[in-house]
Design an enzyme around this catalytic site. Structure first.
Site, PDB file in Angstrom:
ATOM      1  N   CYS A   2      19.728  17.035  53.576  1.00  0.00           N
ATOM      2  CA  CYS A   2      18.966  15.798  53.407  1.00  0.00           C
ATOM      3  C   CYS A   2      19.627  14.629  54.132  1.00  0.00           C
ATOM      4  CB  CYS A   2      18.891  15.440  51.929  1.00  0.00           C
ATOM      5  SG  CYS A   2      18.136  16.725  50.956  1.00  0.00           S
ATOM      6  N   ARG A  27      20.033  16.803  61.371  1.00  0.00           N
ATOM      7  CA  ARG A  27      20.701  17.364  60.202  1.00  0.00           C
ATOM      8  C   ARG A  27      19.914  18.532  59.610  1.00  0.00           C
ATOM      9  NH1 ARG A  27      24.352  13.903  57.630  1.00  0.00           N
ATOM     10  NH2 ARG A  27      23.759  14.666  55.589  1.00  0.00           N
ATOM     11  N   TRP A  74      15.811  18.552  52.750  1.00  0.00           N
ATOM     12  CA  TRP A  74      16.078  19.957  53.058  1.00  0.00           C
ATOM     13  C   TRP A  74      16.002  20.668  51.709  1.00  0.00           C
ATOM     14  CZ3 TRP A  74      19.772  23.790  52.009  1.00  0.00           C
ATOM     15  CH2 TRP A  74      19.856  24.842  52.935  1.00  0.00           C
ATOM     16  N   ASN A 100      20.549  12.699  48.224  1.00  0.00           N
ATOM     17  CA  ASN A 100      21.094  13.836  48.960  1.00  0.00           C
ATOM     18  C   ASN A 100      22.156  14.468  48.064  1.00  0.00           C
ATOM     19  OD1 ASN A 100      22.314  15.626  50.723  1.00  0.00           O
ATOM     20  ND2 ASN A 100      23.346  14.031  51.919  1.00  0.00           N
ATOM     21  N   GLY A 101      22.074  15.790  47.885  1.00  0.00           N
ATOM     22  CA  GLY A 101      23.051  16.476  47.032  1.00  0.00           C
ATOM     23  C   GLY A 101      22.323  17.396  46.077  1.00  0.00           C
ATOM     24  N   GLU A 501      31.981  34.010  67.467  1.00  0.00           N
ATOM     25  CA  GLU A 501      31.357  32.715  67.736  1.00  0.00           C
ATOM     26  C   GLU A 501      30.112  32.898  68.625  1.00  0.00           C
ATOM     27  OE1 GLU A 501      31.270  29.946  66.539  1.00  0.00           O
ATOM     28  OE2 GLU A 501      30.526  28.598  68.098  1.00  0.00           O
ATOM     29  N   LYS A 505      26.327  31.838  67.554  1.00  0.00           N
ATOM     30  CA  LYS A 505      25.528  30.922  68.380  1.00  0.00           C
ATOM     31  C   LYS A 505      24.170  31.544  68.671  1.00  0.00           C
ATOM     32  CE  LYS A 505      27.108  28.142  68.065  1.00  0.00           C
ATOM     33  NZ  LYS A 505      28.192  27.434  67.453  1.00  0.00           N
ATOM     34  N   GLU A 508      21.879  31.775  65.510  1.00  0.00           N
ATOM     35  CA  GLU A 508      21.442  30.453  65.030  1.00  0.00           C
ATOM     36  C   GLU A 508      20.235  29.919  65.786  1.00  0.00           C
ATOM     37  OE1 GLU A 508      24.348  27.196  63.780  1.00  0.00           O
ATOM     38  OE2 GLU A 508      25.311  28.070  65.518  1.00  0.00           O
ATOM     39  N   HIS A 524      33.714  53.338  64.245  1.00  0.00           N
ATOM     40  CA  HIS A 524      33.866  53.670  62.821  1.00  0.00           C
ATOM     41  C   HIS A 524      32.572  53.405  62.056  1.00  0.00           C
ATOM     42  CE1 HIS A 524      38.095  54.473  63.319  1.00  0.00           C
ATOM     43  NE2 HIS A 524      38.166  53.385  64.066  1.00  0.00           N
ATOM     44  N   LYS A 621      22.783  20.363  60.126  1.00  0.00           N
ATOM     45  CA  LYS A 621      24.014  20.040  60.855  1.00  0.00           C
ATOM     46  C   LYS A 621      25.181  19.829  59.891  1.00  0.00           C
ATOM     47  CE  LYS A 621      26.481  19.034  64.471  1.00  0.00           C
ATOM     48  NZ  LYS A 621      26.930  20.202  65.252  1.00  0.00           N
TER      49      LYS A 621
END
Ligand code: AGP
Length: 626
Positions: A2, A27, A74, A100-101, A501, A505, A508, A524, A621
């Site tokens: 948010c 965000r 969000w 927000n939270g 990484e 990427k 995402e 394995h 974000k």
């Protein structure tokens, strides 16, 4: 997660609120809303979907109010919908709140308020907040007090009941031209300028208006008008707060001719790592960290380092571990913050805990930091955002100085974090008296002196430019790979950390399923998934591991895989579908170069699929909830 915006001044608030929300879009969000005051009545416009939709809502153009609050949501409690969007009203429509939270005890609070006659229209945790404020305001039947005093007390009492995290803004027709804000474990900054003040979840959203900021701390409240900002602690005592001047300018948070922020940020890396190195590292001189006052006595006593972070920052930590162990010989473990917090790690005053966070607002990382402090460890924050929450909690802070990173997929923050780990490890090694030692860099017994490692670090910007000037093969591979459903990333040693990484990427921003494995681990189990045409991307930068890695690539070629190799090794005599050559550098810092083709690959694949590179679905974000 948010985003919150607030404005109080002389201008019409609606467009300023919308611009602020647009600046916070990165965000991640699924609904948006604004509230201003008209004829003594709060007008709320909100809906699910993009911020721009608000412009088409009935009444937007008629909003004349010169102050207001705004929010991008969000979804956590309740699906994205108009009812669940913020701002939220109390039952009497006297208080509008954005939040927000996460309110962890919202069920109990809802039950309590229901018993007291309140009703609810949404599934959100937030809706309890305006009603709690109303509850306390109504209880304060004290006619000797002004409304502003009573409302401040009601907000303070309400926040004391909240368990979890919150950054909130409150407006009410009873206190015109005033915004009350409060925070705990969620970010909130107040930007100030002549005759107008602003509120936001982060600094870049306000850089077009001001560079002067107050950073609200946990359990603090502020009452904001166009000419004043008054800060209060939990007990409603007032106090002064230091203003912070932020050096980033607004253009640093703009696209500057690039199609997307992510592409801009990838191409900024030669410069951003130059900024990270700054004056900290020079040839033939000991490293110099003005901002880090760690004594030799303390460091000699440290017998364990934990690096704790999430996502890409954690991947930077994996490289940090190798650097700290090789250069300083201190056992170092890397933990995912959300796990570290709950696994009762063995920590004492001989433990140094390093927390890495681009935003400095990641809830899991902050909570883990608080835990290690409570257990007696010293904490060091590595962050990109000046004054962010994590930097205010930690004993020591060093900044990456990479400039604002707007794209959800982190790129330049990662390379700056790794560079900073390299310089920090050298600094620690010098403090510990290893300045003249040869550092063993790989299993062949290869060594490097700290002076040569410094030279290699200083050569990185030029080498990065070289990679960024040669992107054709990466584009060609992306033109084929974007149709695929699964991709594997392989590497050994430090290359495995880059494989992780690269894989993150890609998933995402392209939504292609990908897995990263240590090359030797493939047989394995995961090799069962290798079949004709599957893409396998390998990173190969450590000469001591090259032969073994090549054998592993051969194993997947035999099973029909299409291969791309990112390497600085001589691969003559071997046939791979695509080879991306990168400049040679000490293997300990090779991730700073080898990651770049993988960032670009993810970017081009996402573009080929026509996706929103900067704002991938479901992601945020700053992940400000646990
Ligand atoms: C990176 O591309 C991700 N979006 C994500 O993994 C990110 O690195 C993570 O959420 C940590 O963020 P921070 O560095 O701001 O703490």
């Amino acid at each position: 997660m948010c985003g919150i915006i607030g404005y109080v001044g002389n201008k019409k608030a609606n467009s300023i609120l919308i611009d602020g929300l647009l600046a916070l879009e990165y965000r991640g969000y699924d609904s948006a809303g604004i509230a201003t005051l008209e004829n003594n009545e709060i007008k709320i416009l909100k809906d699910k979907g993009r911020v721009k939709n608000i412009l088409n809502l009935d009444g937007y153009d008629k909003l004349e109010g010169t102050y207001g609050i705004a929010h991008t949501r969000w979804a956590t409690h309740g699906k994205p919908s108009k009812e669940n969007s913020h701002p939220h009203f109390d039952n009497s429509k006297t208080f509008a709140v954005v939040h927000n939270g996460i309110i962890e005890n919202y069920n109990e609070l809802r039950a309590f308020l229901t018993e007291n006659g309140y009703t609810f229209y949404s599934q959100t945790d937030t809706e309890v907040i305006p009603n709690l404020i109303n509850y306390y305001f109504t209880k304060l039947n004290d006619s000797s007090k002004e409304n502003n005093e009573k409302i401040l007390e009601a907000v303070s009492s309400a926040t004391k009941d909240l368990k979890g995290s919150y950054a909130i803004e409150v407006i009410s027709p009873l206190i015109p031209e005033t915004i009350i804000v409060a925070r705990k474990d969620s970010p909130l900054v107040i930007g100030t300028s002549n005759g107008e003040n602003f509120v936001a979840s982060d600094i870049p959203a306000l850089l077009t208006y001001t560079r002067d900021f107050y950073l609200l701390d946990d359990n603090e409240l502020a009452v904001i008008t166009k000419d004043s900002i008054t800060f209060y602690n939990n007990n409603l005592d007032t106090y002064n707060k230091e203003i912070k001047n932020i050096e980033w300018d607004a253009s640093a948070a703009e696209k500057n001719g690039y199609e997307d922020y992510m592409l801009k940020e990838i191409f900024e890396q030669p410069n951003s790592i130059r900024e990270t190195i700054g004056s900290r590292l020079k040839l033939n001189e000991p490293c110099n960290f003005d901002d880090l006052d760690i004594s030799a006595d303390y460091l000699k006593n440290v017998n364990k380092i934990f690096i704790v972070a999430c996502g890409t920052a954690m991947h930077a930590g994996l490289v940090g571990k190798v650097l700290l162990e090789k250069l300083c010989k201190i056992p170092t473990e890397v933990d995912i913050a959300s796990e570290f917090r709950y696994r009762d790690p063995i920590i004492d005053d001989k433990t140094l805990c390093i927390y890495v966070s681009q935003s400095g607002e990641t809830a899991d990382t902050i909570t883990a930091l608080k835990l290690s402090k409570a257990k007696g460890a010293k904490t060091l924050a590595i962050s990109n955002v000046i004054g962010s929450s994590i930097t205010r909690e930690a004993d020591y802070t060093i900044y990456t100085h990479a400039g604002p990173e707007i794209a959800v997929a982190s790129t330049k923050a990662y390379t700056s974090q790794v560079v900073l780990f390299a310089v920090l490890a050298i600094h620690f090694a010098e403090i510990l008296g290893f300045g003249n030692s040869e550092i063993t860099i790989n299993s062949d017994g290869g060594t490097i002196t700290l002076d040569n490692l410094k030279k290699d670090i200083l050569s990185l910007p030029k080498k990065l430019n070289n990679i960024l000037e040669n992107t054709d093969i990466i584009k060609q591979f992306a033109d084929e790979a974007f149709k695929e459903k699964d991709v594997f990333f392989l590497g050994r040693g430090i290359d495995e950390t880059v494989a992780r990484e690269g894989s993150l990427k890609l998933k995402e921003i392209s939504y292609i399923h990908s897995e990263a494995y240590a090359s030797g681990e493939l047989k394995h189990g995961p090799i069962a998934l290798i079949e004709n045409g599957i893409n396998v991307i390998s990173i190969l930068t450590d000469p001591s591991l090259a032969k073994k890695s090549i054998s592993n690539i051969q194993e997947v070629i035999t099973r029909g895989a299409k291969t791309m190799v990112v390497t600085n090794q001589d691969l003559e005599g071997h046939e791979f579908d695509y080879v991306i050559e990168i400049p040679e550098v000490c293997p300990l810092i090779s991730p700073i170069l080898s990651v770049v083709p993988l960032q670009l690959l993810a970017y081009y694949i996402s573009k080929n699929k026509g996706l929103d590179v900067d704002k991938p679905r479901n992601l945020a974000k700053s992940v400000t909830v646990e």
